[in-house]
Motif scaffolding. Structure first.
Motif, PDB file in Angstrom:
ATOM      1  N   ALA A 108      51.259  31.991  36.227  1.00 12.78           N
ATOM      2  CA  ALA A 108      52.567  32.632  36.402  1.00 12.78           C
ATOM      3  C   ALA A 108      53.533  32.208  35.293  1.00 12.78           C
ATOM      4  CB  ALA A 108      53.137  32.279  37.773  1.00 12.78           C
ATOM      5  N   ASP A 109      53.548  30.905  34.983  1.00 17.98           N
ATOM      6  CA  ASP A 109      54.452  30.404  33.937  1.00 17.98           C
ATOM      7  C   ASP A 109      54.145  31.038  32.581  1.00 17.98           C
ATOM      8  OD1 ASP A 109      55.651  28.823  35.792  1.00 17.98           O
ATOM      9  OD2 ASP A 109      54.760  26.928  35.115  1.00 17.98           O
ATOM     10  N   LEU A 110      52.847  31.243  32.321  1.00 21.24           N
ATOM     11  CA  LEU A 110      52.450  31.827  31.038  1.00 21.24           C
ATOM     12  C   LEU A 110      52.726  33.326  31.002  1.00 21.24           C
ATOM     13  CD1 LEU A 110      48.989  30.032  30.744  1.00 21.24           C
ATOM     14  CD2 LEU A 110      50.871  29.695  29.138  1.00 21.24           C
ATOM     15  N   GLY A 111      52.933  33.910  32.183  1.00 19.86           N
ATOM     16  CA  GLY A 111      53.113  35.354  32.252  1.00 19.86           C
ATOM     17  C   GLY A 111      51.832  36.124  32.012  1.00 19.86           C
ATOM     18  N   TRP A 112      50.686  35.497  32.305  1.00 14.09           N
ATOM     19  CA  TRP A 112      49.406  36.166  32.065  1.00 14.09           C
ATOM     20  C   TRP A 112      49.097  37.152  33.174  1.00 14.09           C
ATOM     21  CZ3 TRP A 112      45.318  32.078  30.032  1.00 14.09           C
ATOM     22  CH2 TRP A 112      45.733  31.639  28.768  1.00 14.09           C
ATOM     23  N   ASP A 113      48.398  38.207  32.801  1.00 22.19           N
ATOM     24  CA  ASP A 113      48.049  39.273  33.734  1.00 22.19           C
ATOM     25  C   ASP A 113      46.608  39.057  34.194  1.00 22.19           C
ATOM     26  OD1 ASP A 113      47.903  41.581  35.132  1.00 22.19           O
ATOM     27  OD2 ASP A 113      48.663  42.864  33.519  1.00 22.19           O
ATOM     28  N   ILE A 114      46.447  38.231  35.237  1.00 23.59           N
ATOM     29  CA  ILE A 114      45.124  37.867  35.738  1.00 23.59           C
ATOM     30  C   ILE A 114      45.040  38.301  37.192  1.00 23.59           C
ATOM     31  CG2 ILE A 114      43.513  35.936  36.134  1.00 23.59           C
ATOM     32  CD1 ILE A 114      44.260  35.855  33.307  1.00 23.59           C
ATOM     33  N   ALA A 115      43.958  38.984  37.564  1.00 16.80           N
ATOM     34  CA  ALA A 115      43.810  39.431  38.954  1.00 16.80           C
ATOM     35  C   ALA A 115      43.829  38.228  39.903  1.00 16.80           C
ATOM     36  CB  ALA A 115      42.506  40.209  39.121  1.00 16.80           C
ATOM     37  N   PRO A 116      44.403  38.401  41.104  1.00 18.15           N
ATOM     38  CA  PRO A 116      44.450  37.287  42.069  1.00 18.15           C
ATOM     39  C   PRO A 116      43.049  36.786  42.420  1.00 18.15           C
ATOM     40  CG  PRO A 116      45.813  39.142  42.827  1.00 18.15           C
ATOM     41  CD  PRO A 116      45.069  39.616  41.618  1.00 18.15           C
ATOM     42  N   HIS A 117      42.056  37.670  42.389  1.00 19.95           N
ATOM     43  CA  HIS A 117      40.697  37.272  42.790  1.00 19.95           C
ATOM     44  C   HIS A 117      39.825  36.920  41.578  1.00 19.95           C
ATOM     45  CE1 HIS A 117      40.447  41.493  41.681  1.00 19.95           C
ATOM     46  NE2 HIS A 117      39.170  41.292  41.424  1.00 19.95           N
ATOM     47  N   ALA A 118      40.409  36.767  40.392  1.00 21.87           N
ATOM     48  CA  ALA A 118      39.603  36.446  39.200  1.00 21.87           C
ATOM     49  C   ALA A 118      38.857  35.127  39.426  1.00 21.87           C
ATOM     50  CB  ALA A 118      40.505  36.334  37.971  1.00 21.87           C
ATOM     51  N   PRO A 119      37.533  35.090  39.170  1.00 20.96           N
ATOM     52  CA  PRO A 119      36.777  33.863  39.436  1.00 20.96           C
ATOM     53  C   PRO A 119      37.172  32.712  38.517  1.00 20.96           C
ATOM     54  CG  PRO A 119      35.396  35.504  38.356  1.00 20.96           C
ATOM     55  CD  PRO A 119      36.679  36.184  38.681  1.00 20.96           C
ATOM     56  N   THR A 120      37.793  33.031  37.381  1.00 22.10           N
ATOM     57  CA  THR A 120      38.238  31.979  36.468  1.00 22.10           C
ATOM     58  C   THR A 120      39.288  31.073  37.117  1.00 22.10           C
ATOM     59  OG1 THR A 120      39.558  33.771  35.516  1.00 22.10           O
ATOM     60  CG2 THR A 120      37.706  32.958  34.209  1.00 22.10           C
ATOM     61  N   ARG A 121      40.034  31.596  38.093  1.00 19.86           N
ATOM     62  CA  ARG A 121      41.030  30.740  38.755  1.00 19.86           C
ATOM     63  C   ARG A 121      40.343  29.581  39.487  1.00 19.86           C
ATOM     64  NH1 ARG A 121      46.412  33.222  39.752  1.00 19.86           N
ATOM     65  NH2 ARG A 121      46.387  35.321  38.896  1.00 19.86           N
ATOM     66  N   ASP A 122      39.287  29.915  40.250  1.00 20.21           N
ATOM     67  CA  ASP A 122      38.564  28.845  40.963  1.00 20.21           C
ATOM     68  C   ASP A 122      37.800  27.953  39.988  1.00 20.21           C
ATOM     69  OD1 ASP A 122      39.446  29.527  43.456  1.00 20.21           O
ATOM     70  OD2 ASP A 122      37.688  30.725  43.978  1.00 20.21           O
ATOM     71  N   GLU A 123      37.281  28.559  38.916  1.00 17.03           N
ATOM     72  CA  GLU A 123      36.536  27.783  37.920  1.00 17.03           C
ATOM     73  C   GLU A 123      37.441  26.715  37.302  1.00 17.03           C
ATOM     74  OE1 GLU A 123      35.010  30.282  34.800  1.00 17.03           O
ATOM     75  OE2 GLU A 123      34.343  28.546  33.639  1.00 17.03           O
ATOM     76  N   LEU A 124      38.639  27.124  36.924  1.00 17.44           N
ATOM     77  CA  LEU A 124      39.572  26.171  36.317  1.00 17.44           C
ATOM     78  C   LEU A 124      40.026  25.135  37.356  1.00 17.44           C
ATOM     79  CD1 LEU A 124      41.052  25.361  33.759  1.00 17.44           C
ATOM     80  CD2 LEU A 124      42.873  26.983  34.341  1.00 17.44           C
ATOM     81  N   ALA A 125      40.233  25.578  38.600  1.00 16.20           N
ATOM     82  CA  ALA A 125      40.650  24.642  39.650  1.00 16.20           C
ATOM     83  C   ALA A 125      39.607  23.539  39.830  1.00 16.20           C
ATOM     84  CB  ALA A 125      40.876  25.389  40.974  1.00 16.20           C
ATOM     85  N   GLN A 126      38.335  23.907  39.774  1.00 22.31           N
ATOM     86  CA  GLN A 126      37.269  22.908  39.936  1.00 22.31           C
ATOM     87  C   GLN A 126      37.363  21.816  38.853  1.00 22.31           C
ATOM     88  OE1 GLN A 126      33.109  24.009  39.105  1.00 22.31           O
ATOM     89  NE2 GLN A 126      32.624  23.306  41.170  1.00 22.31           N
ATOM     90  N   THR A 127      37.616  22.242  37.618  1.00 28.45           N
ATOM     91  CA  THR A 127      37.754  21.262  36.537  1.00 28.45           C
ATOM     92  C   THR A 127      38.991  20.386  36.755  1.00 28.45           C
ATOM     93  OG1 THR A 127      36.633  22.763  35.033  1.00 28.45           O
ATOM     94  CG2 THR A 127      37.896  21.006  34.026  1.00 28.45           C
ATOM     95  N   LEU A 128      40.076  20.997  37.236  1.00 25.06           N
ATOM     96  CA  LEU A 128      41.292  20.212  37.493  1.00 25.06           C
ATOM     97  C   LEU A 128      41.072  19.171  38.593  1.00 25.06           C
ATOM     98  CD1 LEU A 128      44.285  22.706  37.236  1.00 25.06           C
ATOM     99  CD2 LEU A 128      43.284  21.218  35.518  1.00 25.06           C
ATOM    100  N   VAL A 129      40.284  19.512  39.609  1.00 25.64           N
ATOM    101  CA  VAL A 129      39.981  18.548  40.675  1.00 25.64           C
ATOM    102  C   VAL A 129      39.288  17.326  40.070  1.00 25.64           C
ATOM    103  CG1 VAL A 129      38.510  18.117  42.687  1.00 25.64           C
ATOM    104  CG2 VAL A 129      39.872  20.203  42.579  1.00 25.64           C
ATOM    105  N   ARG A 130      38.299  17.561  39.209  1.00 24.75           N
ATOM    106  CA  ARG A 130      37.602  16.450  38.558  1.00 24.75           C
ATOM    107  C   ARG A 130      38.572  15.625  37.715  1.00 24.75           C
ATOM    108  NH1 ARG A 130      34.075  14.062  39.751  1.00 24.75           N
ATOM    109  NH2 ARG A 130      32.365  14.088  38.251  1.00 24.75           N
ATOM    110  N   MET A 131      39.432  16.294  36.954  1.00 23.43           N
ATOM    111  CA  MET A 131      40.382  15.579  36.095  1.00 23.43           C
ATOM    112  C   MET A 131      41.297  14.691  36.923  1.00 23.43           C
ATOM    113  SD  MET A 131      41.620  18.397  33.345  1.00 23.43           S
ATOM    114  CE  MET A 131      40.574  18.944  32.000  1.00 23.43           C
ATOM    115  N   ARG A 132      41.816  15.250  38.021  1.00 23.99           N
ATOM    116  CA  ARG A 132      42.723  14.480  38.869  1.00 23.99           C
ATOM    117  C   ARG A 132      42.000  13.267  39.454  1.00 23.99           C
ATOM    118  NH1 ARG A 132      47.362  15.324  41.521  1.00 23.99           N
ATOM    119  NH2 ARG A 132      47.389  17.413  40.626  1.00 23.99           N
ATOM    120  N   GLN A 133      40.767  13.479  39.967  1.00 26.52           N
ATOM    121  CA  GLN A 133      40.015  12.371  40.563  1.00 26.52           C
ATOM    122  C   GLN A 133      39.759  11.263  39.540  1.00 26.52           C
ATOM    123  OE1 GLN A 133      36.670  14.589  42.017  1.00 26.52           O
ATOM    124  NE2 GLN A 133      37.586  15.008  44.022  1.00 26.52           N
ATOM    125  N   LEU A 134      39.627  11.641  38.269  1.00 25.94           N
ATOM    126  CA  LEU A 134      39.324  10.655  37.236  1.00 25.94           C
ATOM    127  C   LEU A 134      40.579  10.125  36.555  1.00 25.94           C
ATOM    128  CD1 LEU A 134      36.287  12.622  35.892  1.00 25.94           C
ATOM    129  CD2 LEU A 134      36.173  10.304  36.813  1.00 25.94           C
TER     130      LEU A 134
END
Lengths: 206, 206
Positions: free
Chosen positions: A113-139
């Motif tokens: 939203a901050d970037l103003g990107w036009d990405i579908a709400p159901h785009a699988p890249t959202r979950d893909e990126l979230a998975q990497t962020l979970v690992r980053m936060r845990q580490l």
């Protein structure tokens, strides 16, 4: 052209071409006799696309079928058709139970939203990126993806998108998207590690 | 601290810690009694590094051993130590016989020279990139990697390298390199595909 010539020009073996015909991945040729059909440039383009998805995208046949349905459905806008191919290339990521996941997923949605990107709400890249962020936060890694996002956007808008023939045959546009996404992605990944080596040498060499 | 506390703080099970001790991946603690040893912060840092290489870098134990030897050899300069970890993360690529390979490999070497990058002649990333170039050439893709290389260099020198604690404990520098290389690489890859979707929407939406 006959099936033998189609095979020679495409580099795809005749039994494989017959398999694609049976599976509906390749449209039938023009029947000219009981056991003889004529094939044309559109068949060649389709075989190139199938090879790109199979050998470079490493997509399973079921995913290839879905992409080809999108290519053949002329009522589907080009952006939606490309999206089908694009989503097929994204690894399937299952949301994880728990708070970490929700925090990461919210972070992804806020970034988009901050970037103003036009990405579908159901785009699988959202979950893909979230998975990497979970690992980053845990580490305990710092999570500021904005410079990465800005870099990606510049690369895509100034270099990559011009390579997609949006207004030519639909097969060709999807093929360019699949090859470009996978192969230039691999190239960038190697170049990034090369740049790290070079920068480390620059900073640490006596 | 005792091994039970080391296990609790690191999240690594006691039998696994004992395995690392036997394999020489983790240095022995200070023996305080026949069956009792004391561990400290250096052991915790080492366990973090092993987990990073194992779980995020997905390195086999043999590669992890090599990296740890480099970490423990204090006579090895930091740049060389980081290089050992870095090269372990690169996929092993076998040069292919034939002219295509030589053309691609020459192209990589020329690119590196033109960019003025400081990359070892035996760096595995050279062969890794050559392999991708062979595929691109065979598929008829345009091969101009300069914009990708420039983008990678900017990202690495302006954002990534500042995250590596070059002058702290050697374990911590290698850990940051492994985590950063793998996780930010994954994040960038997802962000690039997101940027593609957004740019495709911008160009093609009515």
């Amino acid at each position: 052209m006959r099936i033998s010539e189609l095979s020679a020009k495409s580099g795809v073996a005749i039994p494989t071409i017959k398999y694609y015909l049976r599976e509906g991945l390749l449209h039938q040729g023009q029947q000219t006799a009981a056991t003889r059909a004529e094939y044309d440039e559109a068949h060649l383009r389709r075989l190139r696309l199938i090879r790109a998805m199979l050998e470079v995208g490493r997509l399973p046949v079921a995913s290839i079928k879905k992409v080809i349905e999108a290519v053949e459905d002329e009522s589907l806008p080009v952006h939606e058709m490309l999206g089908t191919a694009h989503y097929a290339l994204s690894p399937a990521v299952e949301p994880e139970p728990g708070e970490d996941w929700q925090i990461a997923r919210d972070q992804v949605d806020r970034l988009v939203a901050d970037l103003g990107w036009d990405i579908a709400p159901h785009a699988p890249t959202r979950d893909e990126l979230a998975q990497t962020l979970v690992r980053m936060r845990q580490l305990g890694l710092p999570i500021d993806l904005t410079p990465y996002a800005e870099t990606a956007r510049t690369l895509v808008s100034e270099v990559e998108m011009d390579k997609i023939p949006f207004h030519g045959p639909r097969d060709a546009a999807v093929e360019a998207l699949v090859l470009g996404t996978v192969l230039y992605g691999k190239a960038f990944d190697a170049l990034r590690r090369m740049a790290q080596e070079s920068e480390s040498a620059r900073r640490l060499s006596p």
